[in-house]
Design a protein around this motif. Structure first.
Motif, PDB file in Angstrom:
ATOM      1  N   GLU A 214      27.148  30.178  68.546  1.00  0.00           N
ATOM      2  CA  GLU A 214      27.975  28.892  68.764  1.00  0.00           C
ATOM      3  C   GLU A 214      28.450  28.804  69.795  1.00  0.00           C
ATOM      4  OE1 GLU A 214      31.059  26.610  65.336  1.00  0.00           O
ATOM      5  OE2 GLU A 214      31.268  28.529  66.502  1.00  0.00           O
ATOM      6  N   THR A 215      27.890  27.915  70.394  1.00  0.00           N
ATOM      7  CA  THR A 215      28.181  27.503  72.346  1.00  0.00           C
ATOM      8  C   THR A 215      28.644  26.602  72.604  1.00  0.00           C
ATOM      9  OG1 THR A 215      25.696  28.487  72.067  1.00  0.00           O
ATOM     10  CG2 THR A 215      26.912  27.292  74.165  1.00  0.00           C
ATOM     11  N   TYR A 216      29.106  25.345  72.037  1.00  0.00           N
ATOM     12  CA  TYR A 216      29.759  23.946  72.093  1.00  0.00           C
ATOM     13  C   TYR A 216      30.591  24.307  70.988  1.00  0.00           C
ATOM     14  CZ  TYR A 216      25.295  23.636  73.738  1.00  0.00           C
ATOM     15  OH  TYR A 216      24.217  23.695  75.158  1.00  0.00           O
ATOM     16  N   TYR A 217      31.566  25.061  71.046  1.00  0.00           N
ATOM     17  CA  TYR A 217      32.891  25.210  70.363  1.00  0.00           C
ATOM     18  C   TYR A 217      34.340  25.040  71.021  1.00  0.00           C
ATOM     19  CZ  TYR A 217      36.314  27.924  67.563  1.00  0.00           C
ATOM     20  OH  TYR A 217      36.842  28.174  65.893  1.00  0.00           O
ATOM     21  N   LYS A 218      34.825  24.287  70.053  1.00  0.00           N
ATOM     22  CA  LYS A 218      36.326  23.399  70.167  1.00  0.00           C
ATOM     23  C   LYS A 218      36.261  23.578  71.532  1.00  0.00           C
ATOM     24  CE  LYS A 218      39.152  25.460  67.428  1.00  0.00           C
ATOM     25  NZ  LYS A 218      40.401  25.744  66.216  1.00  0.00           N
ATOM     26  N   HIS A 219      37.652  24.256  72.169  1.00  0.00           N
ATOM     27  CA  HIS A 219      38.357  24.383  72.958  1.00  0.00           C
ATOM     28  C   HIS A 219      37.686  25.487  73.880  1.00  0.00           C
ATOM     29  CE1 HIS A 219      39.783  28.062  70.986  1.00  0.00           C
ATOM     30  NE2 HIS A 219      39.959  28.517  71.449  1.00  0.00           N
ATOM     31  N   TYR A 220      36.688  25.640  74.302  1.00  0.00           N
ATOM     32  CA  TYR A 220      35.252  26.352  75.462  1.00  0.00           C
ATOM     33  C   TYR A 220      35.944  25.839  76.280  1.00  0.00           C
ATOM     34  CZ  TYR A 220      34.917  30.467  72.043  1.00  0.00           C
ATOM     35  OH  TYR A 220      34.751  31.262  71.479  1.00  0.00           O
ATOM     36  N   SER A 240      24.571  26.297  68.897  1.00  0.00           N
ATOM     37  CA  SER A 240      25.144  25.028  68.088  1.00  0.00           C
ATOM     38  C   SER A 240      26.480  25.080  68.421  1.00  0.00           C
ATOM     39  CB  SER A 240      25.124  26.082  66.492  1.00  0.00           C
ATOM     40  OG  SER A 240      25.829  27.171  66.552  1.00  0.00           O
ATOM     41  N   GLY A 241      26.966  24.238  67.777  1.00  0.00           N
ATOM     42  CA  GLY A 241      28.429  24.033  68.056  1.00  0.00           C
ATOM     43  C   GLY A 241      29.306  22.932  66.902  1.00  0.00           C
ATOM     44  N   GLY A 242      30.105  23.296  67.101  1.00  0.00           N
ATOM     45  CA  GLY A 242      31.901  23.000  65.696  1.00  0.00           C
ATOM     46  C   GLY A 242      32.527  22.450  66.598  1.00  0.00           C
ATOM     47  N   SER A 243      33.827  21.735  65.775  1.00  0.00           N
ATOM     48  CA  SER A 243      34.824  22.204  66.381  1.00  0.00           C
ATOM     49  C   SER A 243      35.923  22.958  65.293  1.00  0.00           C
ATOM     50  CB  SER A 243      35.591  20.449  65.956  1.00  0.00           C
ATOM     51  OG  SER A 243      35.464  20.133  63.762  1.00  0.00           O
ATOM     52  N   ASP A 244      35.411  23.570  64.402  1.00  0.00           N
ATOM     53  CA  ASP A 244      35.860  24.839  63.443  1.00  0.00           C
ATOM     54  C   ASP A 244      37.805  23.357  62.573  1.00  0.00           C
ATOM     55  OD1 ASP A 244      36.449  26.981  62.326  1.00  0.00           O
ATOM     56  OD2 ASP A 244      36.814  28.035  64.011  1.00  0.00           O
ATOM     57  N   PHE A 245      37.369  22.648  62.221  1.00  0.00           N
ATOM     58  CA  PHE A 245      38.438  21.704  62.309  1.00  0.00           C
ATOM     59  C   PHE A 245      39.133  22.333  60.914  1.00  0.00           C
ATOM     60  CE2 PHE A 245      39.782  18.817  59.599  1.00  0.00           C
ATOM     61  CZ  PHE A 245      40.674  17.878  60.522  1.00  0.00           C
ATOM     62  N   HIS A 246      40.452  22.549  60.904  1.00  0.00           N
ATOM     63  CA  HIS A 246      41.052  22.827  59.152  1.00  0.00           C
ATOM     64  C   HIS A 246      41.861  21.753  59.437  1.00  0.00           C
ATOM     65  CE1 HIS A 246      39.639  27.259  60.643  1.00  0.00           C
ATOM     66  NE2 HIS A 246      39.644  27.313  59.331  1.00  0.00           N
ATOM     67  N   GLY A 247      43.079  21.195  59.832  1.00  0.00           N
ATOM     68  CA  GLY A 247      43.460  20.371  59.764  1.00  0.00           C
ATOM     69  C   GLY A 247      45.206  21.197  59.419  1.00  0.00           C
ATOM     70  N   LEU A 248      44.977  22.212  60.259  1.00  0.00           N
ATOM     71  CA  LEU A 248      46.601  22.774  60.283  1.00  0.00           C
ATOM     72  C   LEU A 248      47.078  22.381  61.054  1.00  0.00           C
ATOM     73  CD1 LEU A 248      44.241  25.992  59.141  1.00  0.00           C
ATOM     74  CD2 LEU A 248      46.281  25.446  57.815  1.00  0.00           C
ATOM     75  N   GLY A 249      46.846  22.099  62.326  1.00  0.00           N
ATOM     76  CA  GLY A 249      47.762  21.389  63.049  1.00  0.00           C
ATOM     77  C   GLY A 249      48.425  22.055  64.240  1.00  0.00           C
ATOM     78  N   ASN A 250      47.563  23.198  64.280  1.00  0.00           N
ATOM     79  CA  ASN A 250      47.207  24.211  65.592  1.00  0.00           C
ATOM     80  C   ASN A 250      46.795  23.452  66.836  1.00  0.00           C
ATOM     81  OD1 ASN A 250      47.200  26.443  63.707  1.00  0.00           O
ATOM     82  ND2 ASN A 250      45.501  27.026  63.788  1.00  0.00           N
ATOM     83  N   PRO A 251      47.633  24.704  67.697  1.00  0.00           N
ATOM     84  CA  PRO A 251      47.211  23.988  69.277  1.00  0.00           C
ATOM     85  C   PRO A 251      46.341  23.331  69.937  1.00  0.00           C
ATOM     86  CG  PRO A 251      49.048  25.365  69.495  1.00  0.00           C
ATOM     87  CD  PRO A 251      48.706  25.939  68.079  1.00  0.00           C
ATOM     88  N   ASP A 252      45.234  24.332  69.096  1.00  0.00           N
ATOM     89  CA  ASP A 252      44.384  24.213  69.834  1.00  0.00           C
ATOM     90  C   ASP A 252      43.488  23.664  68.964  1.00  0.00           C
ATOM     91  OD1 ASP A 252      43.899  26.689  67.870  1.00  0.00           O
ATOM     92  OD2 ASP A 252      42.674  27.546  68.959  1.00  0.00           O
TER      93      ASP A 252
END
Ligand code: AMP
Ligand code: ZN
Ligand code: FE
Ligand code: FE
Length: 285
Positions: A214-220, A240-252
């Protein structure tokens, strides 16, 4: 050329949005290809698949498995496996079961630390989902001990933190072999989180048969993305790439699809999965 996001969580594990919501939001954000990668469960995939079909998106079956490599916390993303595979589902059930006993221990530690929460609240917040630390974090907010999920992790729940309790896991080798056996491919998730020795870990995991990284990751930041991409290419890994979205409202947190994952790289990953995996989700348009 398609926009993609291959790392997403829903209420089937520790995300706060339903599988359908995640797919609908992805569609609204212009995403065309996605993988729902809930922890230790494929329970969200039917609902997500229906939503994806309705929206004309391609949904690739996905999963996220946590493993320990020495003292490092290595997460692996499985894509394109047969979700009906019995042995894989038995392993997933075993891992979910292990999470239940772990919550009891976490609640006891938190009580001793002066942050009591009711275990029933954790299970109520989790509902039918794979229960995890983010559900404990939400119970801690509810009980007034912390202001945010991030604060709960910073004080109690971070890796190696006072209330981070181990649970039964597959070894990285076995997790890779198991996903392969079930017809899927494996990408090493967010390598930057593995710790200082991440490059050595990636080499080891590639030696065990990991297929991608996973290369293209949210805040990298771009420098880290470039280093991961270079190492991935050297080792012959898919990127691969992804946002790791959880919707938890964390700063990143990032919006679904709001990641530096170029359309051409999405196409290359999808082609890799189509060539190598049992089920690349082609039943969706
Ligand atoms: P679990 O599978 O129960 O061990 O929980 C793992 C999840 O906890 C990850 O997928 C993240 O959503 C969250 N998490 C882990 N470490 C942190 C951290 N330091 N800060 C915020 N969230 C975290
Ligand atoms: Zn999670
Ligand atoms: Fe992860
Ligand atoms: Fe994740």
């Amino acid at each position: 050329m398609a926009k993609g996001d291959f790392h997403l969580h829903s209420t089937a594990s520790d995300g706060v949005r339903s599988p359908r919501w995640v797919v609908d939001r992805a569609a609204r954000n212009g995403v065309r290809v996605l993988a729902l990668t809930d922890h230790d469960t494929t329970a969200g995939l039917s609902e997500a698949g229906r939503a994806a079909k309705r929206r004309g998106l391609r949904l690739v079956p996905g999963i996220e498995l946590s493993t320990d490599l020495g003292r490092a916390d290595v997460h692996l993303l499985g894509f394109g496996f047969n979700i009906l595979d019995r042995k894989l589902q038995e392993y997933l059930a075993w891992m979910r079961e292990g999470r239940l006993g772990r919550v009891e221990k976490m609640v006891a530690i938190l009580r001793d630390m002066g942050a009591p929460i009711a275990i029933e609240r954790v299970f109520a917040i989790a509902g039918d989902a794979t229960v995890g630390r983010p559900h404990v974090a939400r119970a801690l907010i509810e009980a007034g001990h912390v202001e945010s999920v991030q604060a709960a992790f910073d004080r109690f729940l971070h890796n190696g933190g006072p209330a981070d309790v181990p649970r039964p896991k597959l070894t990285p080798e076995d997790a890779i072999a198991e996903v392969h056996r079930a017809g899927g491919v494996v990408c090493i998730a967010h390598p930057g989180f593995i710790g200082e020795e991440w490059e050595a870990a990636v080499r080891q995991l590639a030696g065990w048969g990991a297929d991608g990284i996973e290369t293209y990751y949210k805040h990298y930041p771009p420098e880290l993305v470039a280093r991961i991409a270079d190492l991935g290419r050297e080792l012959g890994l898919a990127l691969s790439g992804g946002s790791d979205f959880h919707g938890l409202g964390n700063p990143d947190d990032r919006e679904i699809g709001n990641i530096p994952f170029a359309d051409a790289a999405v196409d290359a990953l999808l082609e890799f999965i189509e060539r190598n995996a049992y089920d690349a989700g082609e039943r969706n348009p």
